[in-house]
Design an enzyme around this catalytic site. Structure first.
Site, short mmCIF file in Angstrom:
data_model
loop_
_atom_site.label_atom_id
_atom_site.label_comp_id
_atom_site.label_asym_id
_atom_site.label_seq_id
_atom_site.Cartn_x
_atom_site.Cartn_y
_atom_site.Cartn_z
N HIS A 53 9.00 1.09 3.44
CA HIS A 53 10.07 1.10 4.43
C HIS A 53 10.92 -0.16 4.27
O HIS A 53 10.69 -0.95 3.33
CB HIS A 53 9.48 1.23 5.85
CG HIS A 53 8.37 0.24 6.12
ND1 HIS A 53 8.58 -1.12 6.19
CD2 HIS A 53 7.03 0.42 6.31
CE1 HIS A 53 7.44 -1.73 6.45
NE2 HIS A 53 6.48 -0.83 6.51
N MET B 203 0.84 -1.20 0.00
CA MET B 203 0.00 0.00 0.00
C MET B 203 0.88 1.26 0.00
O MET B 203 0.41 2.35 0.32
CB MET B 203 -0.92 0.00 1.21
CG MET B 203 -1.90 -1.19 1.18
SD MET B 203 -3.42 -0.89 2.06
CE MET B 203 -2.82 -0.64 3.71
N GLY B 204 2.16 1.08 -0.33
CA GLY B 204 3.04 2.24 -0.42
C GLY B 204 3.54 2.74 0.92
O GLY B 204 3.42 2.05 1.93
N GLN C 140 5.57 -11.61 7.23
CA GLN C 140 5.07 -12.29 8.42
C GLN C 140 4.44 -11.30 9.39
O GLN C 140 3.65 -11.65 10.25
CB GLN C 140 6.22 -13.06 9.09
CG GLN C 140 5.90 -13.75 10.40
CD GLN C 140 4.87 -14.87 10.26
OE1 GLN C 140 4.61 -15.35 9.17
NE2 GLN C 140 4.28 -15.26 11.37
N HIS D 47 9.18 -3.52 3.50
CA HIS D 47 8.85 -3.72 2.08
C HIS D 47 10.12 -4.02 1.29
O HIS D 47 10.12 -4.89 0.42
CB HIS D 47 8.20 -2.46 1.50
CG HIS D 47 6.93 -2.04 2.17
ND1 HIS D 47 6.85 -0.91 2.96
CD2 HIS D 47 5.69 -2.58 2.17
CE1 HIS D 47 5.61 -0.77 3.39
NE2 HIS D 47 4.88 -1.78 2.93
P1 AMP Z 1 1.50 -2.91 3.48
O1 AMP Z 1 2.05 -1.88 2.56
O2 AMP Z 1 1.52 -2.52 4.92
O3 AMP Z 1 0.17 -3.45 3.02
O4 AMP Z 1 2.50 -4.14 3.40
C1 AMP Z 1 2.86 -4.74 2.19
C2 AMP Z 1 3.59 -6.02 2.46
O5 AMP Z 1 4.77 -5.75 3.21
C3 AMP Z 1 2.77 -7.02 3.28
O6 AMP Z 1 2.99 -8.33 2.80
C4 AMP Z 1 3.31 -6.84 4.67
O7 AMP Z 1 3.18 -7.98 5.48
C5 AMP Z 1 4.78 -6.56 4.38
N1 AMP Z 1 5.37 -5.84 5.51
C6 AMP Z 1 4.90 -4.70 6.10
N2 AMP Z 1 5.66 -4.37 7.16
C7 AMP Z 1 6.62 -5.33 7.27
C8 AMP Z 1 7.69 -5.57 8.17
N3 AMP Z 1 7.93 -4.76 9.21
N4 AMP Z 1 8.46 -6.66 7.98
C9 AMP Z 1 8.21 -7.50 6.95
N5 AMP Z 1 7.21 -7.33 6.05
C10 AMP Z 1 6.42 -6.27 6.21
#
Ligand code: AMP
Length: 280
Positions: free
Chosen positions: A34, A30-31, A148, A37
């Protein structure tokens, strides 16, 4: 690196890439990217020939009272990170490209979406599985990468991909944390300084669960109580849930035998944070 906003031109490109025999790796996000990602992007780069990162704040996975409108966005920074990490394609559609007028089709994974975040956020996983199914259809990945950090999401997506024979391999990568242990999240930017410092208790509680387990404790209730004590000491933090579940079906366990997942969600002021740890 090329940016696509249009679905049909991306499908055309993906077909060309596949025709050349290249393996495609997809990292859905979702952008507001960090290191968490970035770790998925790097793994995709190692495993596959063409890395596609999708950046889409998916309205379908937010409840009416949730933070869809204020969810942090910074496309310039995101695209710089993607470029630095060697991403081949960014897919950044507008909401109306993904959900045009008359849109009516949703994917619903049953049972495993009834607990944990599924219970606290009705409709959330229906939105997640729908958008991920669409992303799989559009980008036709060989492997898709998930974190995870969102353990239930990864389990739900694995179940969907298997049940619907999507022919994509799902890889789940470890949680990337800040130096003080807080799991990296785009939502951490919402935290005030004091909230940020109080949030350290989340990982502290998970570590204490691991410690109890390592010292032989197997009663889920005792482990959860200890975690609750640690969190409750912090003013301004409210527990949404702390559960010990079987990592395969997400059902609550009383005794921790093999692969148990300790999953926690808390409200730090107006910000909802989640984290988890595996005990095995
Ligand atoms: P999001 O942008 O928050 O929807 O996350 C996109 C992907 O990155 C998802 O598969 C999350 O589980 C992964 N992700 C987000 N934060 C972390 C993190 N701290 N460590 C590992 N993977 C992450």
């Amino acid at each position: 690196m090329k940016v696509y906003k249009n679905i049909s031109s991306l499908i055309k490109k993906v077909r060309e890439v596949k025709k050349q025999g290249y393996k495609i790796g997809l990292v859905p996000t979702m952008g507001f990217l960090h290191e968490g990602h970035a770790s998925l992007i790097r793994k995709a780069g190692k495993d596959t020939d063409c890395v596609i990162v999708s950046i889409f704040v998916n309205p379908a996975q937010f409840g009416p009272k949730e933070d869809f409108k204020k969810y942090p966005r910074n496309f310039k920074k995101d695209s710089a990170l993607c470029k630095k990490e060697g991403v081949d394609i960014i897919f950044a559609p507008e909401a109306k490209e993904m959900y045009p007028g008359g849109y009516a089709t949703y994917v619903n994974v049953e049972k495993i979406t009834d607990t944990l975040c599924g219970a606290s956020r009705p409709g959330h996983f229906r939105g997640v599985s729908t958008v991920v199914a669409k992303l799989f259809n559009i980008t036709m990945p060989d492997i898709a990468y998930f974190g995870q950090k969102d353990a239930q999401q990864a389990i739900v997506i694995k179940r969907m991909a298997g049940d619907l024979n999507m022919g994509v391999k799902i890889k789940v990568m470890p949680i990337v944390r800040e130096k003080d242990g807080l799991a990296m999240s785009s939502r951490n930017v919402y935290l005030s300084r004091i909230e940020r410092s109080r949030s350290q208790s989340i990982y502290r509680s998970l570590k204490s669960a691991k410690e109890l387990f390592n010292n032989g404790e197997r009663a889920a209730g005792k482990i959860i109580n200890k975690m609750k004590q640690i969190i409750d000491k912090q003013p301004g933090i409210r527990i949404d849930y702390i559960n010990a579940v079987d990592a395969s079906d997400l059902k609550n366990v009383k005794k921790i035998s093999n692969k148990a997942l300790i999953s926690i969600a808390v409200w730090v002021g107006k910000t909802r944070l989640i984290d988890n740890i595996m005990l095995n």
